[in-house]
Design a protein around this motif. Structure first.
Motif, PDB file in Angstrom:
ATOM      1  N   VAL A 178     -45.758 -91.359  16.553  1.00 29.83           N
ATOM      2  CA  VAL A 178     -47.070 -91.607  15.959  1.00 29.83           C
ATOM      3  C   VAL A 178     -48.125 -91.961  17.005  1.00 29.83           C
ATOM      4  N   ASN A 179     -47.890 -93.032  17.793  1.00 28.97           N
ATOM      5  CA  ASN A 179     -48.942 -93.499  18.697  1.00 28.97           C
ATOM      6  C   ASN A 179     -48.665 -93.186  20.162  1.00 28.97           C
ATOM      7  N   GLY A 180     -47.431 -92.897  20.529  1.00 24.97           N
ATOM      8  CA  GLY A 180     -47.105 -92.515  21.890  1.00 24.97           C
ATOM      9  C   GLY A 180     -47.121 -93.645  22.902  1.00 24.97           C
ATOM     10  N   ARG A 181     -46.937 -94.885  22.467  1.00 21.90           N
ATOM     11  CA  ARG A 181     -46.901 -95.987  23.419  1.00 21.90           C
ATOM     12  C   ARG A 181     -45.623 -95.943  24.257  1.00 21.90           C
ATOM     13  N   ASP A 182     -45.718 -96.377  25.489  1.00 22.92           N
ATOM     14  CA  ASP A 182     -44.607 -96.308  26.428  1.00 22.92           C
ATOM     15  C   ASP A 182     -43.543 -97.340  26.059  1.00 22.92           C
ATOM     16  N   ILE A 183     -42.320 -96.875  25.782  1.00 20.60           N
ATOM     17  CA  ILE A 183     -41.245 -97.766  25.347  1.00 20.60           C
ATOM     18  C   ILE A 183     -40.788 -98.661  26.488  1.00 20.60           C
ATOM     19  N   PHE A 184     -40.708 -98.140  27.693  1.00 24.92           N
ATOM     20  CA  PHE A 184     -40.266 -98.934  28.841  1.00 24.92           C
ATOM     21  C   PHE A 184     -41.175-100.148  29.041  1.00 24.92           C
ATOM     22  N   SER A 185     -42.466 -99.933  29.010  1.00 25.49           N
ATOM     23  CA  SER A 185     -43.405-101.033  29.213  1.00 25.49           C
ATOM     24  C   SER A 185     -43.305-102.068  28.103  1.00 25.49           C
ATOM     25  N   ARG A 186     -43.103-101.613  26.887  1.00 23.16           N
ATOM     26  CA  ARG A 186     -43.020-102.541  25.766  1.00 23.16           C
ATOM     27  C   ARG A 186     -41.724-103.353  25.823  1.00 23.16           C
ATOM     28  N   ILE A 187     -40.651-102.765  26.321  1.00 20.22           N
ATOM     29  CA  ILE A 187     -39.404-103.520  26.467  1.00 20.22           C
ATOM     30  C   ILE A 187     -39.538-104.564  27.569  1.00 20.22           C
ATOM     31  N   VAL A 188     -40.182-104.191  28.665  1.00 23.57           N
ATOM     32  CA  VAL A 188     -40.387-105.143  29.766  1.00 23.57           C
ATOM     33  C   VAL A 188     -41.235-106.320  29.301  1.00 23.57           C
ATOM     34  N   TYR A 189     -42.335-106.040  28.610  1.00 17.71           N
ATOM     35  CA  TYR A 189     -43.170-107.131  28.107  1.00 17.71           C
ATOM     36  C   TYR A 189     -42.474-107.879  26.968  1.00 17.71           C
ATOM     37  N   GLY A 190     -41.650-107.182  26.200  1.00 11.97           N
ATOM     38  CA  GLY A 190     -40.904-107.862  25.146  1.00 11.97           C
ATOM     39  C   GLY A 190     -39.928-108.885  25.682  1.00 11.97           C
ATOM     40  N   ALA A 191     -39.425-108.661  26.905  1.00  6.52           N
ATOM     41  CA  ALA A 191     -38.525-109.635  27.523  1.00  6.52           C
ATOM     42  C   ALA A 191     -39.231-110.970  27.734  1.00  6.52           C
ATOM     43  N   ARG A 192     -40.530-110.931  28.023  1.00  3.84           N
ATOM     44  CA  ARG A 192     -41.278-112.179  28.233  1.00  3.84           C
ATOM     45  C   ARG A 192     -41.291-113.010  26.951  1.00  3.84           C
ATOM     46  N   ILE A 193     -41.557-112.348  25.823  1.00  4.55           N
ATOM     47  CA  ILE A 193     -41.636-113.075  24.554  1.00  4.55           C
ATOM     48  C   ILE A 193     -40.262-113.610  24.169  1.00  4.55           C
ATOM     49  N   SER A 194     -39.244-112.765  24.214  1.00  2.88           N
ATOM     50  CA  SER A 194     -37.908-113.164  23.774  1.00  2.88           C
ATOM     51  C   SER A 194     -37.347-114.295  24.628  1.00  2.88           C
ATOM     52  N   LEU A 195     -37.420-114.164  25.945  1.00  6.86           N
ATOM     53  CA  LEU A 195     -36.868-115.192  26.824  1.00  6.86           C
ATOM     54  C   LEU A 195     -37.680-116.479  26.762  1.00  6.86           C
ATOM     55  N   LEU A 196     -39.008-116.361  26.672  1.00 10.49           N
ATOM     56  CA  LEU A 196     -39.835-117.560  26.593  1.00 10.49           C
ATOM     57  C   LEU A 196     -39.513-118.370  25.346  1.00 10.49           C
ATOM     58  N   ILE A 197     -39.464-117.705  24.198  1.00  7.29           N
ATOM     59  CA  ILE A 197     -39.149-118.415  22.953  1.00  7.29           C
ATOM     60  C   ILE A 197     -37.743-118.979  22.998  1.00  7.29           C
ATOM     61  N   ALA A 198     -36.782-118.206  23.505  1.00 11.66           N
ATOM     62  CA  ALA A 198     -35.394-118.662  23.552  1.00 11.66           C
ATOM     63  C   ALA A 198     -35.235-119.876  24.456  1.00 11.66           C
ATOM     64  N   PHE A 199     -35.845-119.852  25.629  1.00 10.25           N
ATOM     65  CA  PHE A 199     -35.712-120.970  26.566  1.00 10.25           C
ATOM     66  C   PHE A 199     -36.392-122.232  26.033  1.00 10.25           C
ATOM     67  N   LEU A 200     -37.615-122.090  25.529  1.00  8.16           N
ATOM     68  CA  LEU A 200     -38.329-123.268  25.033  1.00  8.16           C
ATOM     69  C   LEU A 200     -37.660-123.848  23.791  1.00  8.16           C
ATOM     70  N   ALA A 201     -37.193-122.983  22.892  1.00  8.29           N
ATOM     71  CA  ALA A 201     -36.504-123.468  21.698  1.00  8.29           C
ATOM     72  C   ALA A 201     -35.196-124.157  22.065  1.00  8.29           C
ATOM     73  N   THR A 202     -34.480-123.602  23.030  1.00  3.40           N
ATOM     74  CA  THR A 202     -33.229-124.235  23.478  1.00  3.40           C
ATOM     75  C   THR A 202     -33.509-125.585  24.114  1.00  3.40           C
ATOM     76  N   LEU A 203     -34.561-125.663  24.930  1.00  2.00           N
ATOM     77  CA  LEU A 203     -34.925-126.934  25.552  1.00  2.00           C
ATOM     78  C   LEU A 203     -35.242-127.985  24.505  1.00  2.00           C
ATOM     79  N   LEU A 204     -35.996-127.597  23.475  1.00  2.00           N
ATOM     80  CA  LEU A 204     -36.335-128.541  22.408  1.00  2.00           C
ATOM     81  C   LEU A 204     -35.079-129.001  21.670  1.00  2.00           C
ATOM     82  N   SER A 205     -34.187-128.071  21.352  1.00  2.00           N
ATOM     83  CA  SER A 205     -32.949-128.421  20.658  1.00  2.00           C
ATOM     84  C   SER A 205     -32.075-129.345  21.499  1.00  2.00           C
ATOM     85  N   VAL A 206     -31.980-129.049  22.791  1.00  2.00           N
ATOM     86  CA  VAL A 206     -31.122-129.842  23.676  1.00  2.00           C
ATOM     87  C   VAL A 206     -31.662-131.266  23.821  1.00  2.00           C
ATOM     88  N   VAL A 207     -32.973-131.402  23.982  1.00  2.00           N
ATOM     89  CA  VAL A 207     -33.550-132.736  24.148  1.00  2.00           C
ATOM     90  C   VAL A 207     -33.346-133.578  22.894  1.00  2.00           C
TER      91      VAL A 207
END
Length: 330
Positions: free
Chosen positions: A107-136
């Protein structure tokens, strides 16, 4: 008989050959628990592989703009010239090539590689911060419940039972759906990320809290705790200076096992449409979009493999750390 040697008037020092000179002798040094754990971890090639993948993913997330600027395209740019106007799919089926390593979206032709690379920022950021909050939260409340005991232990334990029985997914869907676009001085992606970190981290603390409580119940009867009490040490000092250092190993191991669970939870929320909102790329959101195009497998394959590899790497690292930090292991 052999005549005795005449050593009169001469300086003579007899030393056994087995005794070395002090400058040549090598002092025997003990190994700390950290050194022993590192030696064990180095022998576990599977755990080291998982650690290498985790480090690689973190570097990808940190340097996402540089990577995309070098071998990719902006993740929100459309490439309609690569999309067939009749089928709304890539003209060559996938769009995979040197310009688009993982192909382009339908449909839109957005680059999948770039979206996966940027998606790693969101997934890892949320996972690390949420884990830190749970651990504390879990460590503080779990250690407090195990050490103090009595009615404090009873109240905290009952709170753990309530949180463990709480339908987190349903609550997350409801809360994420009613929060406006701007709240608490935040808006956009910052608000959604903060909301997900709060939901995932705050409601997962009882899992590590129970582990910390059980470990504390065992440690508070040890001799070094009795020695600290006999010297007049108060409760906070004993908890944070005597007991907490002995809980580092289980905290570290459980954290590496909790991070992949949080990654999957964030992906599930994004898949259901209540996570970070488009056009910001997330792995779960990409899977949600790919469901409508099940005849184009690469659209679903790459974000799915990103989640699979990330979760597997953290699990392998967590298993290796558990074996390396186990004092009963050989």
């Amino acid at each position: 008989m052999t005549a005795p040697l005449d050593v009169s008037g001469a300086e003579y020092e007899a030393a056994p050959e087995a005794v070395l000179d002090a400058s040549q002798a090598k002092a025997i040094q003990g190994r700390s628990l950290g050194q022993i754990a590192w030696m064990r971890l180095k022998r576990d090639k599977v755990a080291l592989t998982g650690a290498g993948v985790v480090i690689f993913l973190i570097l990808v997330a940190v340097f996402a703009p540089l990577i995309v600027g070098w071998i990719g395209h902006p993740p929100t740019d459309f490439n309609q010239d690569l999309i067939s106007s009749e089928t709304m799919a890539p003209k060559d089926g996938t769009g995979i090539g040197w310009d688009h390593l993982f192909g382009v979206e339908p449909v839109n032709g957005r680059d999948i590689f770039s979206r996966i690379v940027y998606g790693a920022r969101i997934s890892l950021l949320i996972a690390f911060l949420a884990t830190l909050l749970s651990v504390v939260i879990g460590t503080v409340l779990g250690v407090t419940a195990g050490y103090v005991g009595g009615w404090v232990d009873s109240v905290i334990s009952k709170a753990m039972d309530v949180f463990l029985a709480f339908p987190i997914l349903v609550f997350a869907i409801a809360l994420a759906g009613i929060v406006p676009d701007s709240a608490f001085g935040l808006s956009g992606d910052a608000l959604r990320v903060s909301l997900l970190v709060f939901i995932i981290g705050f409601f997962n603390w009882p899992y590590i809290g129970r582990i910390m409580r059980g470990q504390t119940l065992s440690l508070r009867e040890r001799e070094f705790v009795d020695a600290a009490r006999s010297l007049g040490a108060r409760g906070p000092y004993i908890i944070f200076r005597e007991m907490l250092p002995n809980l580092v190993a289980p905290i570290l191991v459980y954290s590496t096992l909790l991070i992949p669970s949080n990654i999957l939870f964030e992906a599930a929320l994004s898949f259901l449409g209540v996570g970070v909102r488009p056009p910001t790329p997330t792995w779960g959101g990409m899977l949600s979009d790919a469901v409508r195009f099940y005849t184009i497998p690469h659209f679903m394959f790459f974000p799915g493999m990103a989640i699979f590899i990330t979760v597997l790497a953290f699990n392998l690292l967590g298993d290796g750390l558990r074996d390396a930090l186990d004092p009963r292991a050989r």
